[in-house]
Design an enzyme around this catalytic site. Structure first.
Site, PDB file in Angstrom:
ATOM      1  N   VAL A  15       0.657  -1.116  -0.005  1.00 16.84           N
ATOM      2  CA  VAL A  15      -0.094  -0.048   0.092  1.00 16.84           C
ATOM      3  C   VAL A  15       0.869   1.252   0.013  1.00 16.84           C
ATOM      4  O   VAL A  15       0.703   2.075  -0.844  1.00 16.84           O
ATOM      5  CB  VAL A  15      -0.971  -0.039   1.158  1.00 16.84           C
ATOM      6  CG1 VAL A  15      -1.777   1.269   0.904  1.00 16.84           C
ATOM      7  CG2 VAL A  15      -1.876  -1.141   0.922  1.00 16.84           C
ATOM      8  N   ARG A  46      11.047  -1.209   7.720  1.00 17.17           N
ATOM      9  CA  ARG A  46      11.868  -2.007   8.600  1.00 17.17           C
ATOM     10  C   ARG A  46      13.098  -2.022   8.181  1.00 17.17           C
ATOM     11  O   ARG A  46      14.171  -2.128   8.746  1.00 17.17           O
ATOM     12  CB  ARG A  46      10.931  -3.332   8.649  1.00 17.17           C
ATOM     13  CG  ARG A  46      11.615  -4.261   9.656  1.00 17.17           C
ATOM     14  CD  ARG A  46      10.770  -5.611   9.870  1.00 17.17           C
ATOM     15  NE  ARG A  46       9.780  -5.745   8.573  1.00 17.17           N
ATOM     16  CZ  ARG A  46       8.885  -6.533   8.412  1.00 17.17           C
ATOM     17  NH1 ARG A  46       8.209  -6.819   9.516  1.00 17.17           N
ATOM     18  NH2 ARG A  46       8.341  -6.704   7.137  1.00 17.17           N
ATOM     19  N   VAL A 133     -11.240  -1.109   5.177  1.00 19.01           N
ATOM     20  CA  VAL A 133     -12.278  -1.860   4.871  1.00 19.01           C
ATOM     21  C   VAL A 133     -12.475  -1.615   3.091  1.00 19.01           C
ATOM     22  O   VAL A 133     -12.857  -0.603   2.818  1.00 19.01           O
ATOM     23  CB  VAL A 133     -13.519  -1.882   5.525  1.00 19.01           C
ATOM     24  CG1 VAL A 133     -14.700  -2.669   5.006  1.00 19.01           C
ATOM     25  CG2 VAL A 133     -13.321  -1.705   7.004  1.00 19.01           C
ATOM     26  N   GLY A 188      -1.171 -14.969  -6.251  1.00 19.50           N
ATOM     27  CA  GLY A 188      -0.573 -13.795  -5.192  1.00 19.50           C
ATOM     28  C   GLY A 188      -2.055 -13.418  -4.359  1.00 19.50           C
ATOM     29  O   GLY A 188      -1.934 -12.595  -3.933  1.00 19.50           O
ATOM     30  N   LYS A 206     -13.315  -6.662   9.479  1.00 14.96           N
ATOM     31  CA  LYS A 206     -13.923  -5.535   8.503  1.00 14.96           C
ATOM     32  C   LYS A 206     -15.332  -5.794   8.916  1.00 14.96           C
ATOM     33  O   LYS A 206     -16.172  -4.367   8.969  1.00 14.96           O
ATOM     34  CB  LYS A 206     -13.869  -5.978   7.062  1.00 14.96           C
ATOM     35  CG  LYS A 206     -12.182  -6.055   6.687  1.00 14.96           C
ATOM     36  CD  LYS A 206     -12.194  -6.831   5.306  1.00 14.96           C
ATOM     37  CE  LYS A 206     -10.867  -6.762   4.836  1.00 14.96           C
ATOM     38  NZ  LYS A 206     -10.582  -7.474   3.581  1.00 14.96           N
TER      39      LYS A 206
END
Ligand SMILES: NC(=O)c1ccc[n+]([C@@H]2O[C@H](COP(=O)([O-])OP(=O)(O)OC[C@H]3O[C@@H](n4cnc5c(N)ncnc54)[C@H](OP(=O)(O)O)[C@@H]3O)[C@@H](O)[C@H]2O)c1
Length: 428
Positions: A15, A46, A133, A188, A206
């Site tokens: 994202v 990270r 959501v 995927g 959700k």
């Protein structure tokens, strides 16, 4: 003079990467909408050694997420790390520093939403979460703002793309559950460990968020009754097809008599229901309102690029609020509503019974239903002799009564096995 709003991004994975690219690609459009330039100035990840194809100077990246939140040159914090910690602490620090936050973190919101919204309220800042959501499908804004005057009675959603893909392949290609999962992993659509999707945890999170917004009361993931798709067989899907139904993993939120009923489970829905046409990894949420009637929101429920559009929309809202000096709609969970226990919920049911084939069996089976006041709508016998199966569809009835019926059926010596029980939704 146009000022600029500076975004500190926490996380640059699926994202986050798509968001950085999108904000750069449509910077002029956003400036026209928001009344200011929006730029990503700091990004926490990270691992600094990963190759990232984002239009940012290398010095924008850091492995110290707290420093991004604390940076006085960051106006808005966008959290797309996921999980509970460190996401929770970072968001709380952002509020403490007076910064608005945009997140797509369903896990965090559906468990600790109250803590976060209380902290945002205390700091008088915005907490937006359209991406949490339905990925790219606008749901939060329509429910919270466009439908502010509506009384939503029921919301039925296909909110997990992985399970919808698996059930679609089982239905359309006759694949087994394990072959369909393997195919989804290859494309995927499913994680290496698909349990959060398959067992309904993702859909339950959700469902809790949607119910909270639709019914203006706090619902957490733990309130949602949950069954995954692991028990759905090819046989169930075949019988569903022959009866005119399609099997879907549904997230259902209802408001009845002031109580909230929330559940996630596989269900048969009529082939002509709008949700039956939602195939593959697509998602949709079907809303039934008192005044507006039926609405359906459909689209890509996941994926970096679709989710980034939702997150970017929130960033634009926050930027406009910053320019105007106001805030958006805050937490709308001002009602205190009870959660209805599962055994008091209502549905229609499909049962598949392996029975002995001899006179009087039907009467005994019907007796088990009658004893629990569950009304049978249709019965169909398949095969004869040792292969005799009874396919039963009930009228709408109480879950507790149905479970007692199943218990009663298992005790009958004419019933070899209660092979399957599935709820039927959207038909009566
Ligand atoms: N993917 C979707 O389709 C989708 C749809 C809707 C909502 N969401 C939500 O969006 C969020 C992000 O999902 P995603 O798919 O983008 O996840 P992802 O691809 O796993 O990315 C997570 C990012 O967070 C970074 N990160 C992890 N721990 C960190 C830490 N302690 N400090 C700083 N950065 C850290 C990772 O860094 P590295 O890159 O160095 O590993 C990575 O860049 C989740 O809450 C998810 O539920 C995702």
């Amino acid at each position: 003079m146009t000022r600029s709003v500076r975004v500190g991004l926490l996380g640059c994975g699926n994202v986050g990467t798509a968001l950085v690219r999108l904000l750069a690609e449509v910077a002029d459009v956003i400036e026209a909408r928001a009344g200011c330039r929006v730029e990503v100035t700091r990004v926490a990840v990270r691992s600094l050694s990963k190759d990232r194809d984002v239009p940012l100077p290398p010095e924008a990246l850091t492995a110290d997420a707290a420093s991004v939140v604390a940076d006085p040159d960051v106006d808005v914090v966008v959290e797309v790390i996921g999980g509970i910690e460190p996401a929770r602490s970072l968001i709380l620090s952002a509020f403490a520093a007076g910064k608005h936050v945009v997140t797509a973190n369903k896990e965090l919101l559906s468990t600790l939403g109250r803590e976060l919204f209380d902290a945002a309220e205390a700091a008088r800042v915005d907490l937006y979460f359209e991406g949490a959501v339905g990925g790219g499908i606008p749901l939060i804004h329509p429910l919270k703002e466009s439908l502010a005057a509506e009384q939503v009675a029921r919301l039925t959603g296909i909110v997990n793309g992985t399970t919808n893909y698996v059930l679609t392949r089982m239905t359309e290609e006759g694949l087994s559950f394990s072959d369909a999962i393997a195919q989804a992993q290859g494309l995927g659509y499913a994680e290496r460990d698909p349990s959060a999707d398959v067992e309904g945890y993702d859909a339950a999170a959700k469902c809790a968020i949607l119910a909270s917004i639709a019914f203006n009361a706090r619902v957490v993931a733990g309130d949602v009754y949950r069954e995954g798709i692991g028990s759905v067989t090819r046989e169930d899907i075949d019988f569903a097809g022959r009866l005119g139904y399609v099997v879907k993993l549904l997230a259902i939120a209802e408001l009845d008599d002031g109580e909230i009923a929330v559940r996630v489970h596989p269900a048969m829905i009529p082939g002509d229901h709008p949700l039956a046409a939602v195939r593959d990894s697509f998602n949709a949420v079907f809303v039934e309102g008192t005044h507006v009637g039926e609405l359906m929101f459909y689209g890509r429920g996941a994926g970096g690029a679709p989710t980034a559009t939702a997150v970017a929309g929130d960033v634009v809202d926050v930027a406009r609020n910053l320019v105007a000096g106001g805030r958006g709609v805050g937490c709308t969970c001002y009602e205190d509503r009870a959660i209805r226990p599962m055994d008091r919920m209502e549905s229609q049911y499909y049962l598949l019974l392996d029975v002995v084939d001899r006179p009087g069996v039907l009467a005994q089976v019907a007796g088990a239903f009658g004893a629990n006041r569950v009304s049978i709508r249709s019965v169909w016998q398949e095969g004869t002799g040792e292969d005799a199966l009874l396919v039963i569809i009930t009228h709408r009835g109480n879950e507790g009564a149905l479970q007692s019926t199943v218990h009663g059926l298992r005790a009958l010596d004419v019933v070899n096995e209660v092979r399957s029980v599935m709820r039927v939704e959207g038909a009566e």
